[in-house]
Scaffold this motif. Structure first.
Motif, PDB file in Angstrom:
ATOM      1  N   CYS A   1       0.849  -1.192   0.000  1.00 34.70           N
ATOM      2  CA  CYS A   1       0.000   0.000   0.000  1.00 34.70           C
ATOM      3  C   CYS A   1       0.890   1.250   0.000  1.00 34.70           C
ATOM      4  N   PRO A   2       0.497   2.278  -0.766  1.00 33.13           N
ATOM      5  CA  PRO A   2       1.362   3.441  -0.917  1.00 33.13           C
ATOM      6  C   PRO A   2       1.618   4.184   0.396  1.00 33.13           C
ATOM      7  N   TRP A   3       0.675   4.139   1.328  1.00 33.07           N
ATOM      8  CA  TRP A   3       0.829   4.871   2.584  1.00 33.07           C
ATOM      9  C   TRP A   3       1.148   3.943   3.765  1.00 33.07           C
ATOM     10  N   CYS A   4       1.600   2.744   3.473  1.00 31.33           N
ATOM     11  CA  CYS A   4       1.873   1.772   4.551  1.00 31.33           C
ATOM     12  C   CYS A   4       2.814   2.377   5.597  1.00 31.33           C
ATOM     13  N   ASP A   5       2.427   2.272   6.874  1.00 31.56           N
ATOM     14  CA  ASP A   5       3.285   2.811   7.934  1.00 31.56           C
ATOM     15  C   ASP A   5       4.072   1.716   8.653  1.00 31.56           C
ATOM     16  N   THR A   6       4.028   0.511   8.103  1.00 28.93           N
ATOM     17  CA  THR A   6       4.822  -0.584   8.701  1.00 28.93           C
ATOM     18  C   THR A   6       5.613  -1.313   7.605  1.00 28.93           C
ATOM     19  N   THR A   7       6.263  -0.543   6.740  1.00 31.20           N
ATOM     20  CA  THR A   7       7.025  -1.176   5.642  1.00 31.20           C
ATOM     21  C   THR A   7       8.129  -2.095   6.189  1.00 31.20           C
ATOM     22  N   TYR A   8       8.583  -1.800   7.404  1.00 27.97           N
ATOM     23  CA  TYR A   8       9.620  -2.649   8.007  1.00 27.97           C
ATOM     24  C   TYR A   8       9.100  -4.059   8.281  1.00 27.97           C
ATOM     25  N   SER A   9       7.774  -4.225   8.220  1.00 29.69           N
ATOM     26  CA  SER A   9       7.228  -5.560   8.502  1.00 29.69           C
ATOM     27  C   SER A   9       7.424  -6.514   7.324  1.00 29.69           C
ATOM     28  N   TYR A  10       7.824  -5.989   6.164  1.00 24.01           N
ATOM     29  CA  TYR A  10       8.041  -6.890   5.019  1.00 24.01           C
ATOM     30  C   TYR A  10       9.331  -6.562   4.260  1.00 24.01           C
ATOM     31  N   ASP A  11      10.270  -5.865   4.946  1.00 19.78           N
ATOM     32  CA  ASP A  11      11.515  -5.534   4.237  1.00 19.78           C
ATOM     33  C   ASP A  11      12.494  -6.711   4.198  1.00 19.78           C
ATOM     34  N   GLY A  12      12.114  -7.800   4.860  1.00 24.83           N
ATOM     35  CA  GLY A  12      12.922  -9.018   4.794  1.00 24.83           C
ATOM     36  C   GLY A  12      14.151  -9.016   5.688  1.00 24.83           C
ATOM     37  N   LYS A  13      14.356  -7.954   6.454  1.00 22.02           N
ATOM     38  CA  LYS A  13      15.549  -7.928   7.313  1.00 22.02           C
ATOM     39  C   LYS A  13      15.261  -7.500   8.747  1.00 22.02           C
ATOM     40  N   SER A  14      14.010  -7.196   9.047  1.00 25.09           N
ATOM     41  CA  SER A  14      13.707  -6.651  10.382  1.00 25.09           C
ATOM     42  C   SER A  14      13.088  -7.690  11.316  1.00 25.09           C
ATOM     43  N   TYR A  15      13.132  -8.931  10.936  1.00 27.14           N
ATOM     44  CA  TYR A  15      12.473  -9.927  11.779  1.00 27.14           C
ATOM     45  C   TYR A  15      13.478 -10.795  12.532  1.00 27.14           C
ATOM     46  N   LYS A  16      12.925 -11.463  13.567  1.00 27.36           N
ATOM     47  CA  LYS A  16      13.717 -12.449  14.297  1.00 27.36           C
ATOM     48  C   LYS A  16      12.902 -13.737  14.298  1.00 27.36           C
ATOM     49  N   ASP A  17      13.561 -14.846  14.187  1.00 30.55           N
ATOM     50  CA  ASP A  17      12.869 -16.148  14.265  1.00 30.55           C
ATOM     51  C   ASP A  17      12.619 -16.498  15.722  1.00 30.55           C
ATOM     52  N   TYR A  18      11.366 -16.686  16.069  1.00 30.69           N
ATOM     53  CA  TYR A  18      11.029 -17.070  17.450  1.00 30.69           C
ATOM     54  C   TYR A  18      10.547 -18.505  17.480  1.00 30.69           C
ATOM     55  N   PRO A  19      11.116 -19.344  18.334  1.00 34.63           N
ATOM     56  CA  PRO A  19      10.497 -20.657  18.543  1.00 34.63           C
ATOM     57  C   PRO A  19       9.110 -20.454  19.151  1.00 34.63           C
TER      58      PRO A  19
END
Ligand code: SF4
Length: 213
Positions: free
Chosen positions: A35-53
């Motif tokens: 979405c053009p106005w997305c305010d959580t682009t970091y949620s799909y940038d592919g580098k901002s996540y951690k794997d949680y068991p």
């Protein structure tokens, strides 16, 4: 079993009809839309996540005294095995909010949503990128439809789902609390009521007004 999590935080619900309730948010990684106005682009940038068991995630849920948990994203329903995560969270807590763009649903999710119908609060926010399409299998489980009022939204996009509005909350949310979209939201609200006998609630993004996460 592991889950890609972008962030976990405690705050108030800042949007929609549950505004103000204390909520433990779990933001899952990945989204199928842009979405053009997305305010959580970091949620799909592919580098901002951690794997949680799974166990670690559940311990965090268990150790929080917040009664409400929210799975958000990104698009949380894209996450592999998310139905297992939903069931496990609901073995600990009685109220789970799921914030979804409404485009993704499958048989396993349907079974889980049916099983926990009274404990899952489903917020669907249809998006202009897919012409406000909602997967029809999710219809019976929607608690709230929240339209972001932006440059794209029209009255006809809202009326597409007018047969659903008897049983759920219809929310208009001005994009990023901008004045121009607040005015548009007021116009839409008035037109819905006067021409279509539909009552919508106009609710801003409260957490942004309060400088909360
Ligand atoms: S669906 Fe949500 S997370 Fe995905 S791009 Fe749109 S606003 Fe961002």
């Amino acid at each position: 079993m592991r889950f890609r999590v972008v962030e976990i935080f405690q705050s108030i619900e800042g949007e929609g009809s549950l505004i103000g309730f204390p909520v433990l948010f779990i933001r899952l990684e990945g989204c199928n839309l842009r979405c053009p106005w997305c305010d959580t682009t970091y949620s799909y940038d592919g580098k901002s996540y951690k794997d949680y068991p799974l166990d670690e995630l559940l311990n965090i849920v268990k150790n929080s005294n917040f009664k409400r948990v929210c799975l958000t994203g990104g698009e949380p329903l894209l996450t592999p095995n998310v139905e297992i995560l939903i069931e496990k969270i609901l073995s600990i807590k009685d109220f789970l909010i799921i914030e979804t763009n409404g485009t993704v649903f499958n048989k396993r999710l349907k079974a889980t949503f049916e099983k926990f119908k009274n404990k899952i609060y489903t917020v669907v926010s249809p998006k202009p990128e897919v012409n406000y399409k909602i997967h029809q299998d999710i219809f019976p489980f929607i608690s709230e439809i929240k339209f972001v009022v932006d440059e794209f939204l029209t009255i006809n996009d809202i009326l597409k789902y007018s047969n659903l509005y008897k049983n759920l909350f219809l929310i208009l949310q001005p994009e990023s609390n901008k004045e121009i979209y607040l005015k548009k939201a007021l116009q839409l609200q008035n037109e819905l009521l006067t021409s279509h006998n539909l009552e919508a609630r106009l609710i801003p993004q409260c957490h942004k007004l309060l400088n909360l996460k």
